[in-house]
Design an enzyme around this catalytic site. Structure first.
Site, PDB file in Angstrom:
ATOM      1  N   GLU A 105     -12.581  -0.928  -5.253  1.00  0.00           N
ATOM      2  CA  GLU A 105     -12.883  -1.717  -4.379  1.00  0.00           C
ATOM      3  C   GLU A 105     -14.367  -2.216  -4.493  1.00  0.00           C
ATOM      4  O   GLU A 105     -14.746  -3.299  -4.031  1.00  0.00           O
ATOM      5  CB  GLU A 105     -13.071  -0.943  -2.780  1.00  0.00           C
ATOM      6  CG  GLU A 105     -11.480  -0.733  -2.393  1.00  0.00           C
ATOM      7  CD  GLU A 105     -10.771  -1.882  -1.785  1.00  0.00           C
ATOM      8  OE1 GLU A 105     -11.706  -2.917  -1.397  1.00  0.00           O
ATOM      9  OE2 GLU A 105      -9.795  -2.277  -1.719  1.00  0.00           O
ATOM     10  N   CYS A 150       0.637  -1.251   0.146  1.00  0.00           N
ATOM     11  CA  CYS A 150       0.003  -0.027  -0.061  1.00  0.00           C
ATOM     12  C   CYS A 150       1.046   1.292  -0.098  1.00  0.00           C
ATOM     13  O   CYS A 150       1.822   1.359   0.828  1.00  0.00           O
ATOM     14  CB  CYS A 150      -0.764   0.014   1.308  1.00  0.00           C
ATOM     15  SG  CYS A 150      -1.776   1.392   1.500  1.00  0.00           S
TER      16      CYS A 150
END
Length: 269
Positions: free
Chosen positions: A151, A72
């Site tokens: 997402e 990330c």
């Protein structure tokens, strides 16, 4: 050597890194943690991202990983050095590998970076790029609307195209020839981003370079796996499992068809 590689991300974005690790290092066992319940990280305060990253690393410690990969960009920018100081195994981030790849590909010396608000605010890419090549010109842009699309599994649609145009159209006049996808979610949108930016702009995903760095470190430390059989991978998410599993299976495809996979929903935090 038989210990797993732990990969963590705010959600499904780190699957881009996991896919390359599975492809380049098929004998390595992977434990992946996607913090889907608390995604996205990019708009959160740095202190909160730090706390979340520590919680995930503490949780993953029970599996005794031989390496931790912070897949990330926001967490890499905020927490990489902190996590390195807290564990006794190598910790790899995604920013430096991506920056190295961009330096190697640019012809004009004008590099664009798109990422979350947290990553762009940290100037992490610009600092590493300038360290590697002081004369590079860096143009950075936060694109907070991209992570929610990914997402939700919304990779190619009219809405996606409109969103990418809205976020990136102004960058097309900046003479960028290389664009770093400074969030591991963004490669899911690479076809649309390339369509908007044009074929003259090379897109850089840190996933390939990060997997190569993982391989180099494990080789140098003589810790590459020597499994006779293919390993059993574990994929964990903190939120709703259905869409996470669907995206993971769709993205990883053949990389997990031959290897057994365990899906879990842990409780942390």
């Amino acid at each position: 050597m038989q210990q797993p590689i732990a990969i963590l991300d705010s959600g499904v974005g780190g699957l881009t890194v996991a896919k390359e690790v599975l492809r380049q290092l098929p004998r390595e066992k992977v434990i992946y943690f996607g913090d889907t319940a608390r995604a996205p990280y990019g708009s959160r305060p740095a202190e909160e991202v730090m706390r979340f990253t520590r919680e995930i690393v503490d949780y993953l410690a029970q599996y005794h990983p031989k390496m931790i990969v912070i897949a990330c960009n926001t967490a890499t920018a905020v927490a990489l050095e902190d996590i390195r100081s807290r564990v006794n195994v190598p910790v790899v981030g995604v920013i430096r590998p991506g920056a190295r790849a961009a330096i190697g590909r640019t012809q004009t010396g004008v590099i664009g970076v798109i990422g979350t608000e947290g990553t762009i605010r940290s100037c992490a890419y610009e600092l590493v790029l300038k360290e590697l090549s002081p004369h590079i010109k860096v143009i950075s842009e936060a694109c907070p609307a991209f992570v929610p699309l990914v997402e939700q599994g919304n990779f190619r649609s009219k809405k996606t195209l409109e969103t990418v145009h809205r976020e990136l159209d102004h960058l097309r006049d900046c003479q960028i020839d290389t664009l770093i996808l400074g969030c591991t979610h963004y490669p899911f949108l690479s076809e649309t981003i390339s369509e908007v930016m044009g074929q003259q702009v090379t897109l850089i995903s840190s996933a390939d370079e990060t997997a190569r760095e993982i391989s180099t470190i494990l080789h140098d430390k003589n810790k590459l796996a020597r499994y006779e059989e293919l390993p059993v991978h574990q994929f964990l998410c903190s939120g709703e499992a259905g869409i996470f599993k669907h995206i993971a299976e769709q993205w990883l495809g053949e990389q997990i068809e031959q290897s057994p996979v365990v899906w879990q929903i842990p409780h942390i935090g």
